[in-house]
Design a protein around this motif. Structure first.
Motif, PDB file in Angstrom:
ATOM      1  N   LYS B 163       0.841  -1.212   0.000  1.00  0.00           N
ATOM      2  CA  LYS B 163       0.000   0.000   0.000  1.00  0.00           C
ATOM      3  C   LYS B 163       0.871   1.256   0.000  1.00  0.00           C
ATOM      4  O   LYS B 163       1.834   1.348   0.774  1.00  0.00           O
ATOM      5  CB  LYS B 163      -0.906  -0.014   1.237  1.00  0.00           C
ATOM      6  CG  LYS B 163      -1.894   1.129   1.290  1.00  0.00           C
ATOM      7  CD  LYS B 163      -2.775   0.978   2.515  1.00  0.00           C
ATOM      8  CE  LYS B 163      -3.799   2.101   2.610  1.00  0.00           C
ATOM      9  NZ  LYS B 163      -4.642   1.962   3.818  1.00  0.00           N
ATOM     10  N   ALA B 164       0.550   2.177  -0.873  1.00  0.00           N
ATOM     11  CA  ALA B 164       1.250   3.462  -0.986  1.00  0.00           C
ATOM     12  C   ALA B 164       2.696   3.328  -1.450  1.00  0.00           C
ATOM     13  O   ALA B 164       3.517   4.215  -1.226  1.00  0.00           O
ATOM     14  CB  ALA B 164       1.203   4.222   0.344  1.00  0.00           C
ATOM     15  N   SER B 165       3.014   2.213  -2.094  1.00  0.00           N
ATOM     16  CA  SER B 165       4.398   2.029  -2.553  1.00  0.00           C
ATOM     17  C   SER B 165       4.578   2.388  -4.023  1.00  0.00           C
ATOM     18  O   SER B 165       5.708   2.590  -4.473  1.00  0.00           O
ATOM     19  CB  SER B 165       4.842   0.589  -2.333  1.00  0.00           C
ATOM     20  OG  SER B 165       4.067  -0.294  -3.126  1.00  0.00           O
ATOM     21  N   GLU B 166       3.490   2.426  -4.781  1.00  0.00           N
ATOM     22  CA  GLU B 166       3.542   2.669  -6.228  1.00  0.00           C
ATOM     23  C   GLU B 166       4.457   1.649  -6.902  1.00  0.00           C
ATOM     24  O   GLU B 166       4.199   0.463  -6.824  1.00  0.00           O
ATOM     25  CB  GLU B 166       3.944   4.116  -6.519  1.00  0.00           C
ATOM     26  CG  GLU B 166       2.950   5.128  -5.934  1.00  0.00           C
ATOM     27  CD  GLU B 166       3.313   6.557  -6.263  1.00  0.00           C
ATOM     28  OE1 GLU B 166       4.382   6.806  -6.813  1.00  0.00           O
ATOM     29  OE2 GLU B 166       2.483   7.436  -5.940  1.00  0.00           O
ATOM     30  N   ALA B 167       5.533   2.113  -7.535  1.00  0.00           N
ATOM     31  CA  ALA B 167       6.484   1.171  -8.152  1.00  0.00           C
ATOM     32  C   ALA B 167       7.526   0.815  -7.106  1.00  0.00           C
ATOM     33  O   ALA B 167       8.320   1.656  -6.708  1.00  0.00           O
ATOM     34  CB  ALA B 167       7.137   1.808  -9.365  1.00  0.00           C
ATOM     35  N   PHE B 168       7.517  -0.435  -6.650  1.00  0.00           N
ATOM     36  CA  PHE B 168       8.374  -0.802  -5.527  1.00  0.00           C
ATOM     37  C   PHE B 168       9.457  -1.797  -5.939  1.00  0.00           C
ATOM     38  O   PHE B 168       9.511  -2.260  -7.073  1.00  0.00           O
ATOM     39  CB  PHE B 168       7.531  -1.370  -4.378  1.00  0.00           C
ATOM     40  CG  PHE B 168       6.796  -2.651  -4.706  1.00  0.00           C
ATOM     41  CD1 PHE B 168       7.414  -3.892  -4.581  1.00  0.00           C
ATOM     42  CD2 PHE B 168       5.467  -2.617  -5.134  1.00  0.00           C
ATOM     43  CE1 PHE B 168       6.737  -5.065  -4.869  1.00  0.00           C
ATOM     44  CE2 PHE B 168       4.783  -3.785  -5.437  1.00  0.00           C
ATOM     45  CZ  PHE B 168       5.421  -5.016  -5.301  1.00  0.00           C
ATOM     46  N   ASP B 169      10.326  -2.105  -4.991  1.00  0.00           N
ATOM     47  CA  ASP B 169      11.287  -3.183  -5.183  1.00  0.00           C
ATOM     48  C   ASP B 169      11.405  -3.961  -3.888  1.00  0.00           C
ATOM     49  O   ASP B 169      10.869  -3.550  -2.850  1.00  0.00           O
ATOM     50  CB  ASP B 169      12.655  -2.647  -5.632  1.00  0.00           C
ATOM     51  CG  ASP B 169      13.333  -1.827  -4.560  1.00  0.00           C
ATOM     52  OD1 ASP B 169      13.903  -2.433  -3.630  1.00  0.00           O
ATOM     53  OD2 ASP B 169      13.284  -0.588  -4.624  1.00  0.00           O
ATOM     54  N   LEU B 170      12.068  -5.084  -3.959  1.00  0.00           N
ATOM     55  CA  LEU B 170      12.246  -5.940  -2.789  1.00  0.00           C
ATOM     56  C   LEU B 170      13.738  -6.103  -2.511  1.00  0.00           C
ATOM     57  O   LEU B 170      14.534  -6.236  -3.438  1.00  0.00           O
ATOM     58  CB  LEU B 170      11.641  -7.326  -3.036  1.00  0.00           C
ATOM     59  CG  LEU B 170      10.141  -7.378  -3.348  1.00  0.00           C
ATOM     60  CD1 LEU B 170       9.738  -8.803  -3.725  1.00  0.00           C
ATOM     61  CD2 LEU B 170       9.314  -6.896  -2.154  1.00  0.00           C
ATOM     62  N   THR B 171      14.095  -6.091  -1.232  1.00  0.00           N
ATOM     63  CA  THR B 171      15.472  -6.358  -0.843  1.00  0.00           C
ATOM     64  C   THR B 171      15.521  -7.624   0.015  1.00  0.00           C
ATOM     65  O   THR B 171      14.773  -7.757   0.982  1.00  0.00           O
ATOM     66  CB  THR B 171      16.072  -5.177  -0.056  1.00  0.00           C
ATOM     67  OG1 THR B 171      16.303  -4.085  -0.961  1.00  0.00           O
ATOM     68  CG2 THR B 171      17.397  -5.543   0.586  1.00  0.00           C
ATOM     69  N   LEU B 172      16.390  -8.531  -0.403  1.00  0.00           N
ATOM     70  CA  LEU B 172      16.634  -9.770   0.348  1.00  0.00           C
ATOM     71  C   LEU B 172      17.925  -9.598   1.129  1.00  0.00           C
ATOM     72  O   LEU B 172      18.970  -9.299   0.562  1.00  0.00           O
ATOM     73  CB  LEU B 172      16.759 -10.943  -0.628  1.00  0.00           C
ATOM     74  CG  LEU B 172      17.263 -12.280  -0.063  1.00  0.00           C
ATOM     75  CD1 LEU B 172      16.281 -12.862   0.952  1.00  0.00           C
ATOM     76  CD2 LEU B 172      17.513 -13.283  -1.191  1.00  0.00           C
TER      77      LEU B 172
END
Lengths: 160, 204
Positions: B163-172
């Motif tokens: 929510k509210a992230s728009e275009a996001f990414d993930l960090t592992l």
């Protein structure tokens, strides 16, 4: 065209110098801003401050982990000629004590392994006079963070 | 006078080109994203020089902008991905299934960040999924999954709110990586998959 040789050479030299300058100085510039900013948020020079749980409204540095509790201390050997004493109190769960220089390098890290860890750092041990010391403790839950609050009371970062 | 103006114009042009190329190559432009890196595992990208004196000037600048105060690789390694398994960029408008198995590290987590490299501005208290939650789903986290979506799913035992992230990414993050990870990350790390389930506007 020959008349433009001088201006073109000048342009190329300035382009290369500007490019190299920005790339070289960007990390120290960003680190200096972070050093100042976390100071404005209450992290003292030579004193640990436990940050609130990392949430959207509390984050102050890029890409914080919401599962970790962070305690920060700023060091400045200009104010600690004899060095600094740093102690990370014992914590059950992952913990680490890490040191960052003015170029953003993580030049030393000590793992907690459930035991207190203590180190004396002098100017000759660090690549730069100023930097940031960070304690990370694994605390995914509110109960874990409450344990961190207890442990962090015994962290020490002080000028000798 | 004309000659001086010519020099001035070329000087300004040179400084502009130098500045723009540096900001672009070092990932310092406002729209630039991610840490990138030469190691690619199932669309997750990492660089083990993070936090190290061995980092190139460009990578050091990129990390200062996108991952300040990252630990050196003996303590933690980081991977970032910006696309799902089909290669489509992550967006808040879609729902995804993040799934994986045991990770070669003492502790690991997957966290969602917005385009400004910060946690998205929501109050869902579901910003990441980590080893402790995986352990609750299966012994030793050997098989786990989480839903990434802007709204809380019916089964919220594994949920990362977008929510509210728009275009996001993930960090592992892999903390205290096992022996062998730094030498053979592709062979040691079974990086999580991210399958797109549905998007708003999809025909139902």
């Amino acid at each position: 065209m020959k008349r433009l040789a001088g201006p073109i050479a000048c342009s190329i030299i300035l382009a290369l110098a500007t490019h190299a300058g920005i790339v070289y100085f960007a990390p120290s510039f960003i680190m200096d801003r972070a050093y100042t900013m976390i100071g404005e948020r209450g992290t003292p020079v030579h004193g640990f401050q436990l940050a609130p749980q990392m949430r959207p409204d509390t984050q102050s540095v890029v890409r914080p982990s919401p599962d970790l509790a962070y305690s920060g201390c700023r060091f400045d050997f200009g104010q600690a000629a004899n060095g600094i004493r740093v102690k990370m109190a014992a914590y059950e769960g992952y913990s680490s004590l890490s040191f960052f220089d003015a170029q953003t390098n993580n030049f030393r890290t000590i793992r907690g392994n459930g035991e207190p860890q203590e180190i004396t750092l002098t100017a000759k041990d660090a690549p730069s006079a100023k930097g940031i010391i960070l304690i990370r403790r694994l605390a995914p839950t509110d109960a874990d963070y409450a344990r961190v609050i207890e442990a962090a009371q015994n962290d020490i970062c002080e000028a000798l | 006078m004309k000659r001086a103006l010519t020099y001035l114009a070329f000087a300004i042009l040179g400084i502009g080109i130098g500045a723009y190329s540096a900001l672009t190559m070092a990932g310092l432009l406002p729209g630039d994203r991610r840490t990138q890196g030469p190691i690619e595992i199932n669309n997750w990208y990492g660089d083990f020089a993070m936090g190290s004196e061995d980092a190139s000037p460009y990578f050091r600048a990129r990390i200062a902008r996108h991952g300040l105060l990252a630990l050196a690789n003996t303590e933690a390694v980081y991977f970032t991905r910006t696309v799902d398994d089909s290669g489509q960029p992550f967006t808040e408008d879609c729902m995804y299934q993040l799934s994986g198995g045991a990770m070669p590290a003492r502790w690991w987590s997957v966290t969602l960040y917005n385009a400004q490299n910060f946690l998205p501005d929501n109050t869902d208290s579901a910003l990441s999924f980590d080893a402790s939650r995986a352990d609750m789903q299966s012994d030793n986290g050997s098989g786990w999954s989480a839903v990434i979506s802007p709204a809380k799913p019916a089964d919220d035992t594994g949920w990362i709110s977008s929510k509210a992230s728009e275009a996001f990414d993930l960090t592992l993050r892999l903390y205290v990586p096992n022996d062998g990870v730094l030498e053979d990350p592709e062979g040691m790390i079974d990086a999580p998959s991210v399958k797109r389930l549905q998007c708003s506007g999809d025909a139902s």
